[in-house]
Write an enzyme that holds these catalytic residues in place. Structure first.
Site, PDB file in Angstrom:
ATOM      1  N   GLY A  65     -15.694  -3.086   9.320  1.00 14.11           N
ATOM      2  CA  GLY A  65     -16.383  -4.226   8.740  1.00 14.11           C
ATOM      3  C   GLY A  65     -16.854  -5.066   9.921  1.00 14.11           C
ATOM      4  O   GLY A  65     -16.053  -5.347  10.822  1.00 14.11           O
ATOM      5  N   ASN A 122     -13.977  -6.722  12.041  1.00  9.29           N
ATOM      6  CA  ASN A 122     -13.005  -7.494  11.258  1.00  9.29           C
ATOM      7  C   ASN A 122     -11.607  -6.934  11.504  1.00  9.29           C
ATOM      8  O   ASN A 122     -11.363  -5.740  11.345  1.00  9.29           O
ATOM      9  CB  ASN A 122     -13.385  -7.359   9.780  1.00  9.29           C
ATOM     10  CG  ASN A 122     -12.361  -7.988   8.857  1.00  9.29           C
ATOM     11  OD1 ASN A 122     -11.604  -8.868   9.263  1.00  9.29           O
ATOM     12  ND2 ASN A 122     -12.349  -7.541   7.619  1.00  9.29           N
ATOM     13  N   GLY A 158       0.812  -1.229   0.000  1.00  4.28           N
ATOM     14  CA  GLY A 158       0.000   0.000   0.000  1.00  4.28           C
ATOM     15  C   GLY A 158       0.842   1.274   0.000  1.00  4.28           C
ATOM     16  O   GLY A 158       2.019   1.264   0.337  1.00  4.28           O
ATOM     17  N   HIS A 185      19.710  21.314  21.954  1.00  2.00           N
ATOM     18  CA  HIS A 185      19.651  21.723  23.356  1.00  2.00           C
ATOM     19  C   HIS A 185      18.459  22.641  23.656  1.00  2.00           C
ATOM     20  O   HIS A 185      18.016  23.404  22.812  1.00  2.00           O
ATOM     21  CB  HIS A 185      20.965  22.382  23.792  1.00  2.00           C
ATOM     22  CG  HIS A 185      21.498  23.419  22.847  1.00  2.00           C
ATOM     23  ND1 HIS A 185      22.104  23.116  21.664  1.00  2.00           N
ATOM     24  CD2 HIS A 185      21.493  24.766  22.935  1.00  2.00           C
ATOM     25  CE1 HIS A 185      22.473  24.225  21.059  1.00  2.00           C
ATOM     26  NE2 HIS A 185      22.102  25.246  21.806  1.00  2.00           N
ATOM     27  N   GLY A 203      -6.199  -2.703  -4.405  1.00  2.51           N
ATOM     28  CA  GLY A 203      -7.008  -3.253  -3.327  1.00  2.51           C
ATOM     29  C   GLY A 203      -6.414  -4.528  -2.740  1.00  2.51           C
ATOM     30  O   GLY A 203      -5.502  -5.133  -3.313  1.00  2.51           O
ATOM     31  N   GLN A 240       2.819  -6.260  -6.574  1.00  2.00           N
ATOM     32  CA  GLN A 240       1.530  -5.733  -7.023  1.00  2.00           C
ATOM     33  C   GLN A 240       1.826  -4.402  -7.716  1.00  2.00           C
ATOM     34  O   GLN A 240       2.249  -3.443  -7.062  1.00  2.00           O
ATOM     35  CB  GLN A 240       0.605  -5.525  -5.817  1.00  2.00           C
ATOM     36  CG  GLN A 240      -0.794  -5.106  -6.194  1.00  2.00           C
ATOM     37  CD  GLN A 240      -1.601  -4.608  -4.999  1.00  2.00           C
ATOM     38  OE1 GLN A 240      -1.045  -4.201  -3.984  1.00  2.00           O
ATOM     39  NE2 GLN A 240      -2.915  -4.613  -5.132  1.00  2.00           N
TER      40      GLN A 240
END
Ligand code: TTP
Length: 393
Positions: A135, A160, A9, A308, A83, A78
């Site tokens: 979900g 989920n 992602g 500092h 997705g 990917q």
């Protein structure tokens, strides 16, 4: 069982931190975020990790190589982040037999992942007070009977948690149509598995989805709190280290420093003299906390420097950030309201009463800069000496 770990992602919500470091490689205690996911899979007995990479793929590939903790790691690329189902589909050729799928930006309690593998087909869930933004699983007796996204009227409080153990047959169902938000979603694969198999819910006792910058702080709070005290670096006799503090070999703690754990001072980092570090704090490799500076509940990425007389609280500093002397981060509002932060152009609540700043790589502040709560500084941004900064730049 093989475990497919999704790490392709773009991490748009965690920007600017993901600008050059992909989200799965952001630091969580002594290793990248995705290493914790992979550790959970290996501890649960995974015999091969299939890592799906895409955005900034080389960084992930170089870190893990062909084998991690004695377990073979293979890679699937990917090409477009279309997705989570598309990501698993990219790994399809690596699969034979039942397989697990884990989100590479989630922290799971490892015991539950072992249970997930044992009870395949199964899905991990976390009990939440208000499931309307998740979900949500519905159940029928001991099985999962469905999954519904962000329901107004949730059937259960089981959210989920993005960890699945699928039967081999699921490989045939990885090509799902685009969802309303234009992605091919793994939850649509799960829906078919639920129709065809008895799927067990496995309840996690702890879980964290790292999507936004303050969740990276929470991930560090979790993984730093389980470290055990270990002092291997060069620590002055005049320093005081309380609680679970880890000082790696090659780190230097100078006289007058006080560290209240949990804190991890990594190799090549320097603290002090006379600095105060409060947990949960990660001072990553090569980072510096200067004389009379205070750092509390923060992440200083590799080679970041807090000069500092500065204060940094509840903040994430990217690589090579340099805060000029006397830079002060405010982390609390006068009205005590939750601090807001800009995510993909929208102000959202962090839900935190205390939150400081998020500075991308190479940010430099002038001396005596004052930085207000919830401020986002883009990679390379600068501030002038004495400036009060209350707008993102
Ligand atoms: P998300 O958190 O939905 O996506 P993301 O990590 O890119 O972050 P953001 O929404 O802020 O842009 O993804 C869940 C997990 O799936 C995460 O580990 C990344 C992974 N993933 C892929 O590997 N490929 C993809 O195409 C997508 C969308 C996600």
């Amino acid at each position: 069982m093989k475990a497919v770990v999704l790490a392709a992602g773009q991490g748009t919500r965690i920007r600017p931190l993901s600008h050059s470091v992909p989200k799965p490689m952001l630091p969580v205690a002594d290793r990248p975020l995705v290493a914790h996911t992979i550790d959970a899979a290996i501890d649960a007995g995974a015999d091969e990790i299939v890592l799906v990479i895409g955005y900034e793929a080389d960084t992930v590939h170089e870190y893990f190589g062909p084998e991690y903790r004695g377990v073979p790691v293979s890679y699937a690329v990917q090409t477009e982040q279309a997705g989570t189902a598309d990501a698993v589909n990219a790994a399809s050729e690596h699969l034979d037999g039942p397989f697990a799928v884990l989100n590479g930006d989630n922290l799971y309690d490892p015991a539950a992942i072992a249970q997930l593998f044992e009870q395949c087909p199964a899905v991990c869930a976390i009990e939440v007070d208000d499931p309307r933004n998740y979900g949500v699983l519905s159940t029928d007796g001991d099985s999962v009977s469905g999954i519904v996204e962000k329901p107004a009227d949730p059937p259960t409080n089981l959210a989920n948690a993005g960890a699945y153990a699928f039967p081999e047959a699921a490989r045939k169902w990885l090509e799902v149509p685009e969802s309303d938000r234009g992605e091919h979603e793994i939850t649509d694969v799960l829906a078919t598995v639920i129709d065809e198999f008895d799927v067990s819910p496995v309840t996690l006792s702890r879980w964290l989805d790292v999507g936004r910058p303050w969740e990276l702080l929470e991930a560090n709070e979790w993984k730093l709190s389980v470290l055990e005290r270990r002092i291997d670096g060069d620590v002055s006799d005049d320093a005081h280290l309380e609680g679970d503090v880890v000082v790696e070999p090659g780190a230097t703690i100078k006289p007058g420093v006080v560290i209240d754990g949990p804190a991890l001072i990594r190799s090549g980092a320097t603290v002090g003299p006379n600095a105060y570090v409060r947990g949960a704090t990660l001072i990553d490799e090569g980072a510096k906390v200067g004389h009379a500076a205070e750092v509390k509940n923060s992440v200083l990425s590799r080679d970041a420097s807090v000069s500092h007389l500065s204060y940094v609280g509840d903040s994430v500093l990217g690589r090579d950030v340099n805060l000029g002397a006397g830079t002060n981060v405010a982390n609390l509002r006068h009205d005590d309201a939750a601090i807001e932060f800009t995510v993909k152009g929208e102000r959202v609540s962090t839900g935190r009463r205390k939150f400081g700043i998020v500075a991308g790589d190479d940010v430099k502040t002038g001396i005596n800069s004052s930085l207000t709560p919830g401020l986002k500084l883009s990679p390379g941004a600068t501030t002038n000496p004495g400036e009060t900064v209350n707008r993102d730049r």
